[in-house]
Write an enzyme that holds these catalytic residues in place. Structure first.
Site, PDB file in Angstrom:
ATOM      1  N   CYS B  37       0.845  -1.248  -0.066  1.00 38.62           N
ATOM      2  CA  CYS B  37      -0.043  -0.068  -0.012  1.00 38.62           C
ATOM      3  C   CYS B  37       0.992   1.134  -0.074  1.00 38.62           C
ATOM      4  O   CYS B  37       0.119   2.404   0.085  1.00 38.62           O
ATOM      5  CB  CYS B  37      -0.909   0.144   1.038  1.00 38.62           C
ATOM      6  SG  CYS B  37      -0.290  -0.169   2.759  1.00 38.62           S
ATOM      7  N   CYS B 106      -2.229  -2.375   8.915  1.00 41.05           N
ATOM      8  CA  CYS B 106      -1.834  -1.124   9.718  1.00 41.05           C
ATOM      9  C   CYS B 106      -1.436  -1.418  11.213  1.00 41.05           C
ATOM     10  O   CYS B 106      -0.452  -1.018  11.332  1.00 41.05           O
ATOM     11  CB  CYS B 106      -2.942  -0.277   9.536  1.00 41.05           C
ATOM     12  SG  CYS B 106      -3.448   0.197   7.999  1.00 41.05           S
TER      13      CYS B 106
END
Lengths: 170, 135
Positions: B37, B106
């Site tokens: 990402c 994350c």
């Protein structure tokens, strides 16, 4: 069948854009749903599967970075997927500093300068990939592709930053 | 998709943004990235003479969940020993912030960042303990 074979192209890192377009449009015509309206359901289903696979192949091969990542995958170079992290300090420091500079850039001109440099870096890195494949240097290929991913992300962020700056100005 | 209040709070008012002196002996720096990402996260800890983490800073370029995860970790580790800080799991972070499944990575990034910062601090500390050559 891999994406290159699906389009009837040799599996190469560099693909001529016009050749790719030509191969895609020809194959697309062959599987176009209009040609299968009067056909039995299983043939219609096959055509629609083929058309989707063609689009996927074309999209992947059209963009030089996604093509390089795909080509590398065919040669056994796997990149980290979702949720996988890397800790290469050199690569990450470069990415971090670039993003900081972008974050601090206050004018569209400053963003453009940074974006132009990133584009140059990307072009150079892409141009250097061929040699790495000839040498079968998979570690170097992987590193170059990871760097390209970050440069690509930078370019995306730079576009967003530019839009924001212009919106503020307007 | 609804984000939790805690997540939004850490995203809108991130704690401990900034940098510590990377070269200082009592500072450990962790730099990690998620190439899929394009996120990059720097997390630093400053360890006091008593062995407790007295300060922590982060800088994250990524999505809101990555920013919130690293902000939360800097808050959690302050006042802890490095051994305690090392036990922080991404699942704890994800649970606290109620991260949606697609954003679990994350919290993985934040766990890896604090582990890398601790490893860097330990490497510096062990180097310092080595006998120095007489001048």
């Amino acid at each position: 069948m891999d994406h290159f074979a699906r389009l009837g192209l040799p599996a190469t890192l560099d693909v001529d854009a016009a050749t790719l377009d030509g191969a895609y449009f020809a194959a697309q015509r062959q599987w176009h749903p209009d040609r299968f309206v009067a056909r039995p359901p299983e043939e219609r289903a096959k055509a629609s599967t083929e058309a989707a696979a063609l689009n996927d192949a074309y999209r992947t091969l059209k963009n030089p970075l996604s093509r390089a990542v795909y080509f590398a995958g065919l040669h056994g170079v796997e990149l980290p997927g979702d949720g996988q992290t890397i800790d290469d300090p050199e690569l990450l420091m470069e990415a971090m500093e670039a993003r900081e500079a972008l974050h601090e850039s206050a004018t569209a001109e400053a963003v453009d300068t940074l974006a132009a440099r990133a584009r140059r870096d990307m072009e150079q890195a892409l141009a250097g990939l061929g040699t790495l494949f000839l040498r079968h240097d998979n570690a170097a290929i992987r590193k170059a592709l990871l760097r390209l991913r970050y440069l690509d992300k930078f370019a995306e962020e730079a576009r967003a930053r530019r839009t924001n700056l212009q919106r503020v100005k307007a | 998709m609804a984000y939790s209040e805690k997540l939004i709070d850490h995203y809108e008012n991130p704690r401990n943004i900034g940098s510590l002196d990377k070269g200082a002996e009592d500072v450990g720096t962790g730099l990690v990235g998620a190439p899929a990402c394009g996120d990059v996260m720097k997390l630093q800890i400053k360890v006091g003479a008593d062995g407790l983490i007295e300060d922590a800073k982060f800088k994250t370029f990524g999505c809101g969940s990555a920013i919130a995860s690293s902000s939360l970790v800097t808050e959690w580790v302050k006042g802890k020993t490095i051994d305690e800080a090392e036990t922080i799991k991404n699942t704890d972070i994800a649970k606290h912030l109620a991260l949606p499944p697609v954003k679990i990575h994350c919290s993985v990034l934040a766990e890896d960042a604090i582990k890398a910062a601790i490893a860097d601090y330990r490497a510096k500390a062990s180097k310092k303990d080595e006998p120095q050559a007489a001048e």
